[in-house]
Design an enzyme around this catalytic site. Structure first.
Site, PDB file in Angstrom:
ATOM      1  N   SER A 169       0.859  -1.195   0.000  1.00 43.77           N
ATOM      2  CA  SER A 169       0.000   0.000   0.000  1.00 43.77           C
ATOM      3  C   SER A 169       0.888   1.234   0.000  1.00 43.77           C
ATOM      4  O   SER A 169       2.079   1.164   0.314  1.00 43.77           O
ATOM      5  CB  SER A 169      -0.845  -0.014   1.275  1.00 43.77           C
ATOM      6  OG  SER A 169      -1.430   1.235   1.497  1.00 43.77           O
ATOM      7  N   TYR A 182      -1.726  -0.214  10.496  1.00 45.99           N
ATOM      8  CA  TYR A 182      -1.769  -0.585   9.076  1.00 45.99           C
ATOM      9  C   TYR A 182      -0.402  -0.331   8.425  1.00 45.99           C
ATOM     10  O   TYR A 182       0.138  -1.186   7.723  1.00 45.99           O
ATOM     11  CB  TYR A 182      -2.864   0.237   8.395  1.00 45.99           C
ATOM     12  CG  TYR A 182      -3.153  -0.152   6.966  1.00 45.99           C
ATOM     13  CD1 TYR A 182      -3.529  -1.440   6.632  1.00 45.99           C
ATOM     14  CD2 TYR A 182      -3.067   0.792   5.937  1.00 45.99           C
ATOM     15  CE1 TYR A 182      -3.818  -1.799   5.316  1.00 45.99           C
ATOM     16  CE2 TYR A 182      -3.354   0.446   4.624  1.00 45.99           C
ATOM     17  CZ  TYR A 182      -3.725  -0.848   4.324  1.00 45.99           C
ATOM     18  OH  TYR A 182      -4.007  -1.201   3.017  1.00 45.99           O
TER      19      TYR A 182
HETATM   20  N1  LIG Z   1      -8.619  -0.119  -1.148  1.00 46.57           N
HETATM   21  C1  LIG Z   1      -7.535   0.577  -0.948  1.00 46.57           C
HETATM   22  O1  LIG Z   1      -7.575   1.803  -0.988  1.00 46.57           O
HETATM   23  C2  LIG Z   1      -6.220  -0.132  -0.716  1.00 46.57           C
HETATM   24  C3  LIG Z   1      -5.049   0.628  -0.914  1.00 46.57           C
HETATM   25  C4  LIG Z   1      -3.828   0.001  -0.727  1.00 46.57           C
HETATM   26  C5  LIG Z   1      -3.769  -1.347  -0.397  1.00 46.57           C
HETATM   27  N2  LIG Z   1      -4.907  -2.058  -0.197  1.00 46.57           N
HETATM   28  C6  LIG Z   1      -4.755  -3.486   0.159  1.00 46.57           C
HETATM   29  O2  LIG Z   1      -5.432  -4.279  -0.797  1.00 46.57           O
HETATM   30  C7  LIG Z   1      -5.826  -5.517  -0.217  1.00 46.57           C
HETATM   31  C8  LIG Z   1      -7.289  -5.773  -0.530  1.00 46.57           C
HETATM   32  O3  LIG Z   1      -8.071  -4.772   0.086  1.00 46.57           O
HETATM   33  P1  LIG Z   1      -9.398  -4.176  -0.546  1.00 46.57           P
HETATM   34  O4  LIG Z   1      -9.206  -2.710  -0.631  1.00 46.57           O
HETATM   35  O5  LIG Z   1      -9.780  -4.923  -1.740  1.00 46.57           O
HETATM   36  O6  LIG Z   1     -10.404  -4.408   0.682  1.00 46.57           O
HETATM   37  P2  LIG Z   1     -11.631  -5.386   0.888  1.00 46.57           P
HETATM   38  O7  LIG Z   1     -12.624  -5.208  -0.186  1.00 46.57           O
HETATM   39  O8  LIG Z   1     -12.035  -5.176   2.304  1.00 46.57           O
HETATM   40  O9  LIG Z   1     -10.994  -6.842   0.701  1.00 46.57           O
HETATM   41  C9  LIG Z   1     -10.196  -7.449   1.674  1.00 46.57           C
HETATM   42  C10 LIG Z   1     -10.341  -8.930   1.545  1.00 46.57           C
HETATM   43  O10 LIG Z   1      -9.491  -9.549   2.531  1.00 46.57           O
HETATM   44  C11 LIG Z   1     -10.266 -10.492   3.205  1.00 46.57           C
HETATM   45  N3  LIG Z   1      -9.758 -10.847   4.518  1.00 46.57           N
HETATM   46  C12 LIG Z   1      -9.652 -10.075   5.618  1.00 46.57           C
HETATM   47  N4  LIG Z   1      -9.166 -10.802   6.638  1.00 46.57           N
HETATM   48  C13 LIG Z   1      -8.960 -12.056   6.168  1.00 46.57           C
HETATM   49  C14 LIG Z   1      -8.484 -13.263   6.704  1.00 46.57           C
HETATM   50  N5  LIG Z   1      -8.123 -13.367   7.990  1.00 46.57           N
HETATM   51  N6  LIG Z   1      -8.384 -14.347   5.896  1.00 46.57           N
HETATM   52  C15 LIG Z   1      -8.765 -14.291   4.605  1.00 46.57           C
HETATM   53  N7  LIG Z   1      -9.257 -13.183   4.045  1.00 46.57           N
HETATM   54  C16 LIG Z   1      -9.352 -12.085   4.813  1.00 46.57           C
HETATM   55  C17 LIG Z   1     -11.660  -9.900   3.263  1.00 46.57           C
HETATM   56  O11 LIG Z   1     -12.609 -10.885   3.611  1.00 46.57           O
HETATM   57  P3  LIG Z   1     -13.999 -10.538   4.345  1.00 46.57           P
HETATM   58  O12 LIG Z   1     -14.922 -10.132   3.246  1.00 46.57           O
HETATM   59  O13 LIG Z   1     -14.369 -11.812   5.008  1.00 46.57           O
HETATM   60  O14 LIG Z   1     -13.717  -9.412   5.307  1.00 46.57           O
HETATM   61  C18 LIG Z   1     -11.773  -9.403   1.837  1.00 46.57           C
HETATM   62  O15 LIG Z   1     -12.076 -10.454   0.966  1.00 46.57           O
HETATM   63  C19 LIG Z   1      -5.518  -5.407   1.278  1.00 46.57           C
HETATM   64  O16 LIG Z   1      -4.313  -6.065   1.549  1.00 46.57           O
HETATM   65  C20 LIG Z   1      -5.369  -3.899   1.489  1.00 46.57           C
HETATM   66  O17 LIG Z   1      -4.541  -3.613   2.561  1.00 46.57           O
HETATM   67  C21 LIG Z   1      -6.152  -1.472  -0.347  1.00 46.57           C
END
Ligand SMILES: NC(=O)c1ccc[n+]([C@@H]2O[C@H](COP(=O)([O-])OP(=O)(O)OC[C@H]3O[C@@H](n4cnc5c(N)ncnc54)[C@H](OP(=O)(O)O)[C@@H]3O)[C@@H](O)[C@H]2O)c1
Length: 306
Positions: A169, A182
């Protein structure tokens, strides 16, 4: 089936070795295989569809399989339903990790791409975030990612081929107030991934970091919704500013398909770079960190939160 049980079956000739599977693939019998964590929403879900469209068999893992409906629907709409396999995987549960990787191997014989995507964000000021929350953050974003990687490494090492994409990130590049747990988890992912890349380069395993800025996914309504706030907090004023900033960032953030498309492009690269930053926040920050003194950056961030 665990990874060890799979290896025993392979040794006893009951399951194809990685090279047998490779041979079949050359003959056109097999498509490459991608295993993705956290596909119930956001980047993980979109990446699953993107890679399936590129011809991958996708092992779409999630901790709660009852949350797969949206992905199933998207896969049907995209005409890739037959390429999807839905497997339970909670990255914080060692048994679940081992079983999921074992199942992926049993069903496909190999794993070509691992996308370590699962993650969430704990928000709050350092003093006010409980140690339990700190540990929960590291358990998922760091130790979970390490556990899945360790389970897949013997497979890719034996195949002498593979790609591991770790979701870092903009918070893996710079710490922001109100997001220390985070940032700590993502900085750790950065260091881990650098070491992993060194260790795996001679085994033909490519290792990549994707560093998105803010994108419009459900992450903003999860951990940050649980952010620590109390009316008498000495940090209340600053925390309110962080929340306002986050709210604005989430509402104006770009389409997360950009991240899935980038992962799709990386999958096609023979020699990808270590780092891919995308989204305006990440790129500006990288340039800013390279050319500006820290005190200036500090001032810019403080002003942004006024
Ligand atoms: N969106 C942003 O702005 C952003 C920016 C930089 C980096 N990221 C990174 O991108 C990645 C994906 O995030 P996203 O933005 O797509 O958010 P998201 O829609 O909340 O997706 C996160 C996913 O991780 C899953 N998860 C959480 N805890 C888990 C566990 N213990 N075991 C297995 N799965 C688990 C969630 O499952 P549940 O549905 O069960 O909660 C969900 O499927 C993350 O690593 C995040 O840090 C996001």
């Amino acid at each position: 089936m665990t990874v060890q049980e799979h290896q025993t079956e392979v040794k006893q000739g009951r399951i194809d070795t990685a090279s047998d599977v490779m041979k079949k693939r050359k003959e056109g019998a097999n498509a490459p295989v991608a295993l993705i964590t956290g596909t119930s929403s956001g980047f993980g879900m979109l990446t699953a569809i993107t890679l399936a469209k590129q011809g991958y068999r996708v092992v779409a893992t999630m901790r709660d399989l009852s949350r797969r409906e949206e992905l199933v629907k998207l896969a049907e709409q995209a005409g890739v339903a037959e390429r999807m396999q839905y497997v339970q995987l909670d990255v914080t549960d060692a048994e679940s990790v081992d079983k999921a990787v074992g199942t992926a191997l049993l069903n496909n014989g190999r794993i070509d791409i691992l996308v370590n995507n699962a993650g969430f964000a704990v928000g709050g000021f350092i003093e006010e975030v409980s140690m339990e929350e700190w540990r929960r953050q590291m358990d998922t974003n760091l130790f979970g990612l390490i556990a899945v990687t360790r389970a897949v490494l013997p497979v890719m090492r034996e195949q002498k081929q593979g790609l591991i994409v770790n979701l870092s990130s903009v918070s893996g590049l710079s710490g922001f107030p109100g997001y220390a747990p985070y940032a700590a988890s993502k900085f750790a992912v950065e260091g881990f991934t650098e070491s992993l890349r060194h260790e795996m380069s001679s085994f033909g395993v490519r290792v990549v970091l994707v560093e998105p800025g803010a994108y419009r996914t459900p992450i903003w309504n999860k951990g940050l919704g649980e952010i620590h706030r109390s009316e008498d907090s000495p940090y209340k004023h600053k925390l309110d500013a962080v929340l306002r900033y986050s709210q604005l960032a989430s509402e104006t953030a770009p389409d997360p398909q950009e991240v899935a498309d980038l992962i799709g492009r990386i999958a096609r690269m023979r020699a990808p770079r270590l780092r891919y930053a995308l989204g305006k926040g990440s790129r500006v920050l990288i340039i800013g960190k390279a050319v500006l003194p820290w005190k200036w950056l500090e001032w810019i961030i403080a002003r942004g939160l006024k």
